[in-house]
Design a protein around this motif. Structure first.
Motif, PDB file in Angstrom:
ATOM      1  N   VAL A   1       0.851  -1.182   0.000  1.00 49.77           N
ATOM      2  CA  VAL A   1       0.000   0.000   0.000  1.00 49.77           C
ATOM      3  C   VAL A   1       0.888   1.232   0.000  1.00 49.77           C
ATOM      4  N   PHE A   2       0.681   2.104  -0.969  1.00 49.04           N
ATOM      5  CA  PHE A   2       1.404   3.371  -1.020  1.00 49.04           C
ATOM      6  C   PHE A   2       0.606   4.479  -0.343  1.00 49.04           C
ATOM      7  N   ALA A   3      -0.672   4.589  -0.686  1.00 47.65           N
ATOM      8  CA  ALA A   3      -1.519   5.626  -0.101  1.00 47.65           C
ATOM      9  C   ALA A   3      -2.980   5.271  -0.324  1.00 47.65           C
ATOM     10  N   MET A   4      -3.842   5.887   0.474  1.00 46.19           N
ATOM     11  CA  MET A   4      -5.286   5.712   0.324  1.00 46.19           C
ATOM     12  C   MET A   4      -5.937   7.084   0.197  1.00 46.19           C
ATOM     13  N   ALA A   5      -6.855   7.215  -0.754  1.00 47.76           N
ATOM     14  CA  ALA A   5      -7.616   8.456  -0.902  1.00 47.76           C
ATOM     15  C   ALA A   5      -8.688   8.514   0.178  1.00 47.76           C
ATOM     16  N   ASP A   6      -8.788   9.642   0.869  1.00 47.78           N
ATOM     17  CA  ASP A   6      -9.779   9.760   1.934  1.00 47.78           C
ATOM     18  C   ASP A   6     -11.126  10.252   1.415  1.00 47.78           C
TER      19      ASP A   6
END
Length: 340
Positions: A246-251
Motif C-alpha cells: 500500500v502506497f496511499a489511500m484516498a480519503d
C-alpha cells in the motif's frame, strides 16, 4: 482552495500558485486521457459517458483543446472511431505521432488499445483487443515504458455500466510489447484497477484500485480506494512486478488518474480534487476542485491541466514542478524509495 499538510507543498506551489477555470461547456468533455503536446500547445481529452440529444445510446467524445497566443482555449470535437475511449498517452509507432487510447468497447466492438492519428482525418488502428483469444473487459488507463512496452489496466466497469458483455477475464493489469506482440498479465488481485504510472527512473509502478465505487454507482466504504506500489524487476531481459504494498489511500472518493513528477512525487485525481504524496507516501497537500477530478496531466513547466467533466482547469505552481523525462543512461541511479 489549497490544503497544505506539509511545508514542502508550499515550495511546490510557489509564491504565485493559482487555479483558473480555462474552459467550460454545456456537455461533459474533460474526463479522461489528458494527452498534452507541448510543440503545438494543445491537449486531447475524452469525455465521460453521456446521453446526446440526437442519439439513443450513450456516447463518449474526444476533444482537442488548443491555446492561442493570448492564453485563450478553444475546444474542437474530433471525428473518430475510438469506441467509448478512456485513458490515453502520446504514442509514436515509428511512423507517425498519435494518441494511444484505451477503448472500452461495447456489445459489438471489443475493448482494445487503439492508436488515433494526431491530425485530420484522425484515422485509427487497433494494436490489441484480446488476451490470447479472451476478450478484455473495458480498458481504463495506459502508461508507456521507455523500453517501448505499453502497460494498461482492465477493470470490469463496462459490464457494471451495462455497455459490455459479462467478463471473460479478471480485473488485471497487462503489458504489451508492440514489437514482438507479447502480452502478459503483470498484476492481479484488484477490485477495479484504474490509474497507472511509473516513477521517474521506472523502478516503481503505481497502480490504483478504485473498487470503492462500482460502475453502477454503488459505494462501499470497506472496499479499496488505494494506490499500490510495485517494484519493477527484470530477469533475463523480462520485466515483472514484485513487492506489492500500500502506497496511499484516498480519503475522499477514489484515486483515479495517476502521475509522477520529475522528483518522484505521486499525484492522484481524487473525489475532492488533486492529491499529492512524496515518494515515501507522505500526503503533502491537496488542490480542491468542486466535483473532484477523474484525470489530469502536466503541461509546461509549473502547469497542470485538471479534467473536471464540463470544466477544464489550469493549476499554476512553481516552475520547478514538471512531468518526468526518463533518462535511460540514468536508469541505474538509485531513486527515492516509497518505503523511506
Amino acid at each position: 482552495m489549497l490544503l497544505v499538510y506539509n511545508d514542502n507543498f508550499n515550495e511546490m506551489l510557489g509564491a504565485n500558485a493559482d487555479l483558473k477555470l480555462a474552459l467550460q461547456d454545456t456537455i461533459p468533455f474533460a474526463h479522461e486521457a489528458g494527452v498534452y503536446f507541448p510543440k503545438g500547445d494543445f491537449i486531447y481529452v475524452s469525455s465521460n459517458q453521456f446521453d446526446p440529444p440526437t442519439a439513443r445510446d450513450k456516447i463518449i467524445v474526444i476533444s482537442k483543446l488548443t491555446r492561442n497566443l493570448y492564453g485563450e482555449w478553444t475546444r474542437h470535437q474530433v471525428p473518430q472511431e475510438v469506441r467509448m475511449s478512456s485513458g490515453g498517452v502520446a504514442y509514436n509507432d515509428g511512423v507517425l505521432d498519435g494518441v494511444l487510447f484505451c477503448s472500452q468497447g461495447d456489445f459489438e466492438t471489443p475493448a482494445a488499445l487503439v492508436q488515433m492519428e494526431m491530425d485530420y482525418p484522425f484515422r485509427v488502428r487497433t494494436l490489441l483487443n484480446n488476451y490470447h483469444g479472451r476478450r478484455f473487459n473495458s480498458l481504463k488507463d495506459v502508461a508507456k515504458h521507455s523500453d517501448g512496452s505499453i502497460w494498461f489496466t482492465d477493470p470490469v466497469y463496462g459490464y457494471d455500466q451495462g455497455i459490455r458483455p459479462p467478463p471473460e477475464l479478471p480485473n488485471q493489469v497487462y503489458r504489451l510489447d508492440p514489437h514482438t506482440g507479447d502480452v502478459r498479465v503483470m498484476a492481479d488481485s484488484f477490485g477495479r484497477p484504474s490509474g497507472i504510472c511509473f516513477s521517474p527512473y521506472e523502478k516503481v509502478c503505481y497502480i490504483s484500485d478504485t473498487d470503492f465505487i462500482h460502475g453502477n454507482g454503488n459505494i462501499d466504504f470497506t472496499r479499496a480506494s488505494t494506490i499500490y506500489a510495485y517494484d519493477i524487476m527484470e530477469r533475463r531481459k523480462s520485466k515483472f512486478l514484485a513487492n506489492r504494498r500500500v502506497f496511499a489511500m484516498a480519503d475522499v472518493g477514489v484515486p483515479d488518474g495517476l502521475k509522477c513528477d520529475s522528483d518522484g512525487n505521486v499525484y492522484a485525481a481524487c473525489g475532492d480534487g488533486l492529491s499529492v504524496w512524496t515518494p515515501g507516501g507522505v500526503l503533502l497537500g491537496k488542490v480542491l476542485v468542486p466535483g473532484g477530478l477523474a484525470n489530469f496531466c502536466f503541461g509546461k513547466k509549473g502547469e497542470l491541466f485538471l479534467l473536471n467533466g464540463k470544466k477544464f482547469w489550469i493549476l499554476k505552481v512553481s516552475d520547478t514542478v514538471k512531468g518526468p523525462t526518463v533518462n535511460r543512461e540514468a536508469m541505474d541511479i538509485e531513486e527515492p524509495s516509497d518505503r523511506e
